[in-house]
Scaffold this active site. Structure first.
Site, PDB file in Angstrom:
ATOM      1  N   HIS A  14      39.706  49.319  37.106  1.00 59.24           N
ATOM      2  CA  HIS A  14      39.910  48.967  38.640  1.00 59.24           C
ATOM      3  C   HIS A  14      39.857  50.051  39.340  1.00 59.24           C
ATOM      4  CE1 HIS A  14      40.524  44.841  37.770  1.00 59.24           C
ATOM      5  NE2 HIS A  14      41.459  45.017  36.794  1.00 59.24           N
TER       6      HIS A  14
ATOM      7  N   ASP B  85      34.765  51.678  36.856  1.00 67.01           N
ATOM      8  CA  ASP B  85      34.198  50.292  36.590  1.00 67.01           C
ATOM      9  C   ASP B  85      32.658  50.506  36.943  1.00 67.01           C
ATOM     10  OD1 ASP B  85      36.515  49.564  36.119  1.00 67.01           O
ATOM     11  OD2 ASP B  85      36.816  48.464  38.119  1.00 67.01           O
TER      12      ASP B  85
ATOM     13  N   GLU C 286      36.624  48.878  45.675  1.00 70.64           N
ATOM     14  CA  GLU C 286      38.150  48.233  45.631  1.00 70.64           C
ATOM     15  C   GLU C 286      38.517  47.910  46.866  1.00 70.64           C
ATOM     16  OE1 GLU C 286      39.494  47.553  42.569  1.00 70.64           O
ATOM     17  OE2 GLU C 286      37.862  48.865  41.600  1.00 70.64           O
TER      18      GLU C 286
ATOM     19  N   ASP D  47      30.543  49.898  42.645  1.00 68.02           N
ATOM     20  CA  ASP D  47      31.903  49.125  42.542  1.00 68.02           C
ATOM     21  C   ASP D  47      32.645  49.233  43.701  1.00 68.02           C
ATOM     22  OD1 ASP D  47      33.665  47.369  40.726  1.00 68.02           O
ATOM     23  OD2 ASP D  47      34.912  48.790  41.338  1.00 68.02           O
TER      24      ASP D  47
END
Length: 736
Positions: free
Chosen positions: A714, A719, A578, A576
């Site tokens: 998040h 995640d 960000e 994942d």
């Protein structure tokens, strides 16, 4: 950085004059009286008038306002327009040009016209200047007004191009299409489009006016039929009279001796037959198909005879196709249809050859991760078994054909290149290549079995590698495919099995240049060809024809059906990211979290903040909790790229909405000049597939639905860890 050459201010006129000179040199006997007159009168124009006319010809539409025709190199436009009008190249707007005129108008000019029309109206207009152009145009077209006097009162003068039939004919002689466009010349002068790689002596397509005029009519018919098809989608009321008018026109077209024209005539008749079928005008469809020649019109005729209950005519036509088929596909259709409809033993169901091939095809298990990449999956399967495997398809055969006959195709003084921009000999598609070079072709086909055949091919590869052509594309492992194909091809009676395949391509390139199997396998000096059929794929008749032709020639060629399987020991990295925003090309990654999983067990994790080299937007900080201060001393992606690549090695890339995360990781690697490619699995897609009907497939909602712990949503590692649980759910269903 490549520096483009600067073009002369009059480059467009120079290009146009080059085209006209070429046409006069090569097509003198083909020039119609109107084309000859146009050429002569154009040459009498002053240079500014020639320049302005060519400028107008190179722009869209046929109606122009004088206010949009200012060019610095031409100067004042009024006297030039007057000269062009006097010579008959342009004229004021007349009734037949009103449709083009309305399309040209700006909204402001349209409002000016409506204001000029107001005094002639009994009541005020029910429109305002603020209304959109379509609203104003509808209002104008609804008025019972003679617009021509009002157009003459506009402050700008409008001119309409005249004699376009003649100029379109000249363009057609050069390009063989009805498209007045000189952009190829410009691209050549800028160094973008290559010319001159082959011969510089060109032969005309036509040697007399009758041939050229018929070809021009057929080219115009192609455009007209495209317009007719669009019209009939919206209004079918006029279909029958329009199509009957076309039938009268078609019946007046002569049957030409030139193969290229015969093919074009046949194509137009087939198009018209399809349009008639779509409109349920079956007798008209039959009439058009009868005017066509060969396949696929012959198939439509048979089906329509059967549909209309004319079994006698149907059987007779089928027998003709079986006795003298125009191509393999036609024979396959006729043989299959005849057996199914007219077989003596109707109680015994019979499989078509396609059905037989599919039934006999072995089923190969390929990892489901190759969904959408079936050929790559089968290549990996055979490579694991020790084969050299290539995705060859049509290009392998086109490259062999192009290289083996390179001289005849591109360099021979009789080869049919018709202008400097052509890369494919026209007589190849038109059917004239084999008759023209029959003796040479047959001699070269015998050379395919000669001891020095590989040397001949290698010489051609070396001499021509990289030259732009419209037959095949070059790639680095082309020689790895072609040389074994030549060396290991079966032989019978002293002839290579390649000979009948290349002979068919030379005789009918349109039919035999496509449909070849997807894969080439090489092992222990044996060749195999595989047509890959993934679940849901359809095998087309021309693909079946190529398989049968290869088998008949002595090759091993077959269909293989794929069955998707799941490897229980597959290594996954669930990842994942960000980011600073939603666009991988411009935004940057600020955090990566990754979990390595095998057989449901977590093997390792990878987590880091990243300095994106830019400010993190406030809404991203609010969403993720990651601030600019937190990443100030973090490594850049370049700092961790090698470590991340090692972590990902040999695994499947898994993410919730994998397209997003994969796109960002690939872009970050690209900034480091590192090529990134991994098989992917998207948990959003697969949760929808294996757990349908849920209200939401967002990560948060799925975690609620399946009671998966999701702390610190998040943040990348949190995640990714939750997504591991989704992967387990998916694999529980995939492995059943």
């Amino acid at each position: 950085m490549t520096v483009r050459p600067e073009l002369d201010a009059r480059y467009y006129l120079q290009h146009f004059q080059e085209l006209l000179q070429f046409v006069k040199t090569h097509y003198g006997p083909c020039l119609t009286p109107s084309a000859s007159t146009w050429l002569a009168e154009f040459e009498q124009l002053s240079m500014p008038a020639q320049q302005l006319l060519v400028r107008m010809l190179n722009r869209k539409g046929r109606v122009f306002a004088d206010s949009e025709l200012f060019y610095a190199e031409i100067g004042p436009v009024a006297p030039v327009l007057a000269e062009l009008q006097h010579a008959g190249f342009i004229a004021a707007v007349t009734e037949d040009a009103l449709t083009d005129f309305w399309l040209r108008l700006t909204k402001d000019t349209l409002w000016q016209l409506l204001e000029l029309a107001q005094p002639q109206l009994a009541s005020p207009l029910d429109v305002k200047k603020s209304h959109t152009k379509p609203v104003l145009l509808r209002a104008a077209l609804a008025l019972p007004i003679d617009w021509l006097p009002l157009i003459a009162q506009l402050p700008q003068q409008y001119e309409v191009l005249q004699r376009l039939e003649a100029i379109n004919y000249l363009y057609f002689l050069y390009f063989w299409r009805v498209e007045p466009n000189l952009s190829l010349f410009t691209l050549r002068d800028l160094g973008i489009r290559q010319t001159g790689q082959f011969k510089q002596q060109f032969s005309p397509r036509f040697t007399n006016m009758a041939e050229a005029e018929l070809a021009f009519q057929l080219a115009q018919a192609k455009l007209a039929l495209a317009d007719l098809s669009k019209q009939l989608k919206h209004d079918t009321t006029a279909a029958e009279p329009l199509l009957r008018g076309w039938l009268d026109k078609v019946q007046q077209w002569p049957t030409p001796d030139i193969p290229a024209l015969a093919l074009k005539r046949s194509e137009r008749c087939y198009q018209l037959g399809k349009l008639a079928e779509q409109q349920k005008l079956l007798p008209l469809a039959v009439a058009f198909y009868q005017q066509s020649n060969g396949f696929p019109a012959s198939e439509r005729l048979v089906r329509l005879y059967w549909q209309q209950g004319d079994k006698t005519q149907c059987q007779q036509h089928l027998q003709q196709l079986l006795d003298d088929p125009s191509c393999d596909e036609e024979w396959l259709f006729a043989e299959d249809f005849y057996q199914r409809k007219f077989s003596v033993d109707n109680n015994s169901p019979r499989r078509s050859q396609l059905t037989q091939l599919l039934h006999a095809a072995p089923q190969i298990g390929v990892d489901e991760l190759y969904l959408g990449k079936a050929e790559a999956g089968l290549i990996a399967h055979y490579q694991a078994l020790g084969y050299r495997a290539f995705h060859s398809e049509n290009n392998l055969w086109l490259a062999l054909f192009g290289l083996w006959f390179w001289h005849e195709l591109f360099e021979h003084q009789e080869s049919a290149l018709h202008n400097p921009f052509e890369r494919r000999p026209r007589n190849l598609s038109a059917g004239g290549f084999y008759p023209q070079f029959q003796a040479t072709i047959e001699h070269k086909l015998t050379q395919l079995a000669a001891p020095n055949a590989a040397t001949i091919l290698l010489s051609a590869l070396t001499a021509h590698y990289g030259k732009a052509n419209s037959l095949f594309y070059w790639h680095s492992d082309l020689a790895e495919q072609l040389l074994p194909l030549l060396q290991y091809a079966p032989r019978a009676n002293g002839e290579s099995a390649l000979a009948p395949i290349l002979r068919q391509m030379a005789q009918d390139f349109n039919r035999y240049s496509s449909g070849y199997p997807d894969l080439l396998l090489i092992k222990e000096q044996q060749l195999q060809f595989i047509e890959v059929k993934a679940p849901g794929d359809k095998i087309q008749r021309h693909q079946l024809a190529r398989l049968l032709a290869l088998n008949n020639a002595g090759f091993s060629a077959r269909i293989e059906k794929l069955q998707w399987i799941v490897d229980p020991n597959r290594l996954y990295v669930v990842l994942d990211v960000e980011t600073t925003g939603g666009k991988a090309g411009t935004d940057r990654v600020i955090e990566i979290g990754a979990v390595k999983v095998q057989a449901g067990e977590v093997l390792a994790t990878f987590s880091t903040l990243l300095n994106p080299g830019r400010t993190i937007p406030s809404f991203i900080s609010r969403l993720t909790g990651i601030s600019n201060a937190m990443v100030a001393d973090a490594p850049t992606f370049a700092d961790i790229a090698d470590k991340l690549a090692e972590f990902l090695q040999g695994a499947v890339f898994v993410a919730h909405n994998a397209k997003f995360d994969y796109g960002f990781i690939r872009s970050e690697f690209a900034r480091c000049d590192i090529t990134f490619e991994m098989p992917q699995l998207c948990t959003v897609v697969n949760m929808r597939r294996y757990y349908p009907g849920l209200a939401s497939y967002s990560l948060g909602k799925l975690c609620e639905e399946f009671e998966i712990k999701l702390h610190n949503h998040h943040r990348a590692l949190a995640d990714a860890t939750a997504t591991v649980e989704l992967l387990k759910l998916i694999n529980a269903r995939r492995c059943v």
